[in-house]
Design a protein around this motif. Structure first.
Motif, PDB file in Angstrom:
ATOM      1  N   THR A   4      55.434  49.499  46.392  1.00 42.72           N
ATOM      2  CA  THR A   4      56.276  48.664  45.556  1.00 42.72           C
ATOM      3  C   THR A   4      55.966  48.998  44.108  1.00 42.72           C
ATOM      4  O   THR A   4      54.800  49.016  43.708  1.00 42.72           O
ATOM      5  CB  THR A   4      55.994  47.165  45.806  1.00 42.72           C
ATOM      6  N   ASN A   5      56.973  49.250  43.328  1.00 46.57           N
ATOM      7  CA  ASN A   5      56.799  49.544  41.908  1.00 46.57           C
ATOM      8  C   ASN A   5      57.163  48.303  41.099  1.00 46.57           C
ATOM      9  O   ASN A   5      58.134  47.623  41.407  1.00 46.57           O
ATOM     10  CB  ASN A   5      57.697  50.702  41.477  1.00 46.57           C
ATOM     11  N   ILE A   6      56.370  48.025  40.063  1.00 47.94           N
ATOM     12  CA  ILE A   6      56.682  46.917  39.172  1.00 47.94           C
ATOM     13  C   ILE A   6      56.659  47.419  37.726  1.00 47.94           C
ATOM     14  O   ILE A   6      55.967  48.386  37.413  1.00 47.94           O
ATOM     15  CB  ILE A   6      55.717  45.724  39.338  1.00 47.94           C
ATOM     16  N   SER A   7      57.396  46.734  36.882  1.00 53.43           N
ATOM     17  CA  SER A   7      57.404  47.043  35.449  1.00 53.43           C
ATOM     18  C   SER A   7      56.677  45.928  34.724  1.00 53.43           C
ATOM     19  O   SER A   7      56.889  44.748  35.017  1.00 53.43           O
ATOM     20  CB  SER A   7      58.834  47.143  34.931  1.00 53.43           C
ATOM     21  N   LEU A   8      55.824  46.291  33.795  1.00 51.70           N
ATOM     22  CA  LEU A   8      55.066  45.320  33.012  1.00 51.70           C
ATOM     23  C   LEU A   8      55.213  45.628  31.532  1.00 51.70           C
ATOM     24  O   LEU A   8      55.235  46.800  31.146  1.00 51.70           O
ATOM     25  CB  LEU A   8      53.573  45.394  33.363  1.00 51.70           C
ATOM     26  N   PRO A   9      55.244  44.583  30.717  1.00 47.32           N
ATOM     27  CA  PRO A   9      55.175  44.819  29.276  1.00 47.32           C
ATOM     28  C   PRO A   9      53.817  45.467  28.949  1.00 47.32           C
ATOM     29  O   PRO A   9      52.853  45.338  29.706  1.00 47.32           O
ATOM     30  CB  PRO A   9      55.265  43.424  28.663  1.00 47.32           C
ATOM     31  N   ASP A  10      53.757  46.149  27.830  1.00 47.19           N
ATOM     32  CA  ASP A  10      52.539  46.867  27.456  1.00 47.19           C
ATOM     33  C   ASP A  10      51.298  45.980  27.439  1.00 47.19           C
ATOM     34  O   ASP A  10      50.226  46.403  27.879  1.00 47.19           O
ATOM     35  CB  ASP A  10      52.704  47.538  26.095  1.00 47.19           C
ATOM     36  N   ASP A  11      51.433  44.747  26.940  1.00 44.48           N
ATOM     37  CA  ASP A  11      50.260  43.873  26.865  1.00 44.48           C
ATOM     38  C   ASP A  11      49.752  43.473  28.256  1.00 44.48           C
ATOM     39  O   ASP A  11      48.547  43.400  28.482  1.00 44.48           O
ATOM     40  CB  ASP A  11      50.525  42.645  25.998  1.00 44.48           C
ATOM     41  N   MET A  12      50.658  43.280  29.190  1.00 39.91           N
ATOM     42  CA  MET A  12      50.232  42.951  30.550  1.00 39.91           C
ATOM     43  C   MET A  12      49.594  44.159  31.231  1.00 39.91           C
ATOM     44  O   MET A  12      48.593  44.025  31.942  1.00 39.91           O
ATOM     45  CB  MET A  12      51.399  42.426  31.376  1.00 39.91           C
ATOM     46  N   LYS A  13      50.143  45.339  31.002  1.00 41.10           N
ATOM     47  CA  LYS A  13      49.560  46.560  31.560  1.00 41.10           C
ATOM     48  C   LYS A  13      48.155  46.767  31.027  1.00 41.10           C
ATOM     49  O   LYS A  13      47.231  47.121  31.770  1.00 41.10           O
ATOM     50  CB  LYS A  13      50.454  47.759  31.223  1.00 41.10           C
ATOM     51  N   ALA A  14      47.963  46.524  29.737  1.00 39.34           N
ATOM     52  CA  ALA A  14      46.634  46.658  29.138  1.00 39.34           C
ATOM     53  C   ALA A  14      45.664  45.659  29.764  1.00 39.34           C
ATOM     54  O   ALA A  14      44.503  45.997  30.045  1.00 39.34           O
ATOM     55  CB  ALA A  14      46.705  46.458  27.624  1.00 39.34           C
ATOM     56  N   PHE A  15      46.129  44.444  30.002  1.00 40.54           N
ATOM     57  CA  PHE A  15      45.289  43.429  30.643  1.00 40.54           C
ATOM     58  C   PHE A  15      44.881  43.880  32.041  1.00 40.54           C
ATOM     59  O   PHE A  15      43.703  43.795  32.412  1.00 40.54           O
ATOM     60  CB  PHE A  15      46.023  42.088  30.711  1.00 40.54           C
ATOM     61  N   VAL A  16      45.837  44.347  32.828  1.00 39.63           N
ATOM     62  CA  VAL A  16      45.547  44.813  34.188  1.00 39.63           C
ATOM     63  C   VAL A  16      44.558  45.969  34.141  1.00 39.63           C
ATOM     64  O   VAL A  16      43.572  45.990  34.893  1.00 39.63           O
ATOM     65  CB  VAL A  16      46.841  45.200  34.926  1.00 39.63           C
ATOM     66  N   ASP A  17      44.790  46.925  33.275  1.00 41.01           N
ATOM     67  CA  ASP A  17      43.884  48.071  33.161  1.00 41.01           C
ATOM     68  C   ASP A  17      42.469  47.620  32.827  1.00 41.01           C
ATOM     69  O   ASP A  17      41.492  48.141  33.385  1.00 41.01           O
ATOM     70  CB  ASP A  17      44.377  49.050  32.096  1.00 41.01           C
ATOM     71  N   GLU A  18      42.349  46.647  31.942  1.00 36.98           N
ATOM     72  CA  GLU A  18      41.035  46.136  31.574  1.00 36.98           C
ATOM     73  C   GLU A  18      40.371  45.438  32.760  1.00 36.98           C
ATOM     74  O   GLU A  18      39.176  45.620  33.016  1.00 36.98           O
ATOM     75  CB  GLU A  18      41.151  45.170  30.392  1.00 36.98           C
ATOM     76  N   GLN A  19      41.139  44.647  33.502  1.00 35.61           N
ATOM     77  CA  GLN A  19      40.590  43.957  34.667  1.00 35.61           C
ATOM     78  C   GLN A  19      40.115  44.945  35.725  1.00 35.61           C
ATOM     79  O   GLN A  19      39.065  44.753  36.343  1.00 35.61           O
ATOM     80  CB  GLN A  19      41.625  42.996  35.263  1.00 35.61           C
ATOM     81  N   VAL A  20      40.877  45.989  35.927  1.00 30.46           N
ATOM     82  CA  VAL A  20      40.480  47.035  36.877  1.00 30.46           C
ATOM     83  C   VAL A  20      39.145  47.626  36.443  1.00 30.46           C
ATOM     84  O   VAL A  20      38.209  47.758  37.246  1.00 30.46           O
ATOM     85  CB  VAL A  20      41.574  48.132  36.983  1.00 30.46           C
ATOM     86  N   PHE A  25      37.321  47.660  40.149  1.00 30.09           N
ATOM     87  CA  PHE A  25      38.334  48.038  41.135  1.00 30.09           C
ATOM     88  C   PHE A  25      38.550  49.545  41.063  1.00 30.09           C
ATOM     89  O   PHE A  25      38.469  50.144  39.989  1.00 30.09           O
ATOM     90  CB  PHE A  25      39.647  47.296  40.879  1.00 30.09           C
ATOM     91  N   ALA A  26      38.835  50.140  42.202  1.00 29.86           N
ATOM     92  CA  ALA A  26      39.060  51.585  42.248  1.00 29.86           C
ATOM     93  C   ALA A  26      40.428  51.962  41.692  1.00 29.86           C
ATOM     94  O   ALA A  26      40.622  53.094  41.244  1.00 29.86           O
ATOM     95  CB  ALA A  26      38.922  52.091  43.676  1.00 29.86           C
ATOM     96  N   SER A  27      41.366  51.017  41.700  1.00 29.90           N
ATOM     97  CA  SER A  27      42.728  51.321  41.265  1.00 29.90           C
ATOM     98  C   SER A  27      43.463  50.038  40.927  1.00 29.90           C
ATOM     99  O   SER A  27      43.036  48.938  41.289  1.00 29.90           O
ATOM    100  CB  SER A  27      43.495  52.055  42.360  1.00 29.90           C
TER     101      SER A  27
END
Length: 50
Positions: A4-20, A25-27
């Protein structure tokens, strides 16, 4: 397993990347699966109380 592909605003993507990164998390997929499992567990706990 399906994809499943999702689109995120840049700030949410940055948050997810930081949480990973900070939570080991491996991914991003692993992180998202963990979030979904947490939500499933919370819903099951609510249902069990009724």
């Amino acid at each position: 397993m399906s994809t499943t592909n999702i689109s995120l605003p840049d700030d949410m993507k940055a948050f997810v990347d930081e949480q990973v990164r900070i939570n080991g998390f491996a991914s991003t997929s692993e992180y998202m699966r963990a979030l979904i499992r947490e939500r499933e567990d919370a819903i099951e706990r609510l249902r069990a109380r009724d």
